[in-house]
Design an enzyme around this catalytic site. Structure first.
Site: not given
Length: 346
Positions: A131, A192, A34, A185, A40, A77-79, A113
DNA sequence: AAGACGGGGTG
DNA sequence: CACCCAGTCTT
């Protein structure tokens, strides 16, 4: 069970993605997956998850590791605060993963989350995940135009998510609505025409599908100008660990001089911040390696120049930087931008 | 309530 | 180019 969740779960049983972290109910495994998947995509995080779990298979292993090694496994990966928080949280657990929602939520780097995801997937507790997928699916299905990045919107969607959830099967329901958002979605071109919820989707009947969800946020990007110095001897390279509250915190990079505007090579060579790196008596022998390397972040555009400085083995210059064996550069976590330079020129 | 924080994919 | 991704933390 209401019709919405029944349709979603039926859809899920036919279209679910087979993912390694779904094979497990170990909260540690769920937690790692998670955190990696925050902001990501699955395809981007997949290999990182496999490598990470292989090296740090449980809370104890992660807690006993050095932060620099954890960062190395996160490289690219970032963050990166996710990796730092992961490590901090592991050390706060005393060897055992917490078993209640409030305790999970209190973990560093775990928000509403992620706490809901862990508690539903691992413990089957009835907490609804909210999310980006859930915002999109619910705002469209229910035709809600309240901005999802407003305080009111966050509160509203949190309530709605709880109401729409099949509380007898929270784990499956939460996975179902997220996969539905990711595969059916979708943001740009939702399917749709073949949607099992088409009959009762408010956005579809009102022609609002592409307008939802509403966001009021407008992020403006600014430029930054980075001048890197690849300073090395025959065997060593000088590097620096970024500290302070800025991008790439706790990652390594080459000696850096940041300027407010773009500077030419001549201007750069005359910069006091540059000339003062050299010990008195040592004459800078510099050559420009590459210029105007553009590196785009989500709210910054970086323009980088790289200069190479060849130094004698016993140099006294660059004394404020870490001097590491060049062949051992690979064990230091570096940003993508630096990694690309190293791969190409070192 | 608004920004900061990475990097990559999509239309 | 604009928007989005299994968000969270800090001001």
């Amino acid at each position: 069970m209401n019709n919405f969740s029944k349709i979603l779960i039926d859809w899920y049983s036919e279209h679910k993605r087979e993912l390694p972290w779904r094979e497990s109910t170990d909260p540690y495994i769920i937690w790692i997956s998670e955190i990696i998947l925050q902001q990501t995509r699955v395809v981007q995080g997949y290999d990182y998850f496999m490598r990470f779990i292989n090296r740090f298979p449980d809370v104890k292993t992660l807690a006993e590791a050095e932060e620099d090694e954890v960062m190395k496994y996160w490289q690219g990966l970032g963050y990166y605060s996710r990796a730092r928080n992961l490590h901090t949280a592991a050390r706060s657990m005393n060897g055992a993963f917490p078993k209640t929602y409030p305790e999970v939520l209190a973990l560093k780097g775990v928000g509403e989350y992620t706490a809901a995801a862990i508690c539903s997937f691992a413990y089957d507790m009835p907490y609804a995940v909210v999310d980006g997928n859930v915002y999109r699916v619910l705002s469209r299905y229910l035709g809600i135009e309240t901005p999802i990045d407003s305080t009111e919107g966050k509160k509203l969607f949190s309530v709605l998510a709880g109401e729409m959830m099949d509380k007898s099967r929270p784990a499956v329901y939460n996975q179902a609505i997220m996969d539905f958002g990711a595969l059916q979605c979708t943001p740009q071109t939702p399917v749709c025409l073949f949607c099992p919820l088409a009959d009762s989707c408010i956005a579809l009947s009102k022609g609002l599908v592409m307008k939802l969800p509403v966001k009021q946020h407008k992020t403006k990007t600014t430029n930054r100008y980075l001048n890197y110095v690849y300073a090395h001897t025959n065997t060593y390279t000088f590097i620096n660990k970024r500290t302070g509250d800025d991008i790439w915190k706790n990652l390594f990079e080459l000696p850096l001089i940041e300027t407010v505007e773009s500077v030419t090579e001549e201007e750069f060579l005359a910069l006091p911040d540059f000339t003062k790196l050299f010990a008195s008596g040592e004459t800078p022998v510099v050559h420009s390696v590459c210029r105007d390397v553009k590196h785009v972040l989500s709210h910054r555009v970086l323009y980088a120049n790289f200069y190479e400085v060849n130094l004698p083995e016993d140099t006294l210059s660059f004394s404020s930087f870490q001097k590491v064996r060049t062949e051992e550069l690979g064990q230091y976590a570096v940003p993508r931008l630096i990694h690309a330079f190293l791969e190409k020129y070192v």
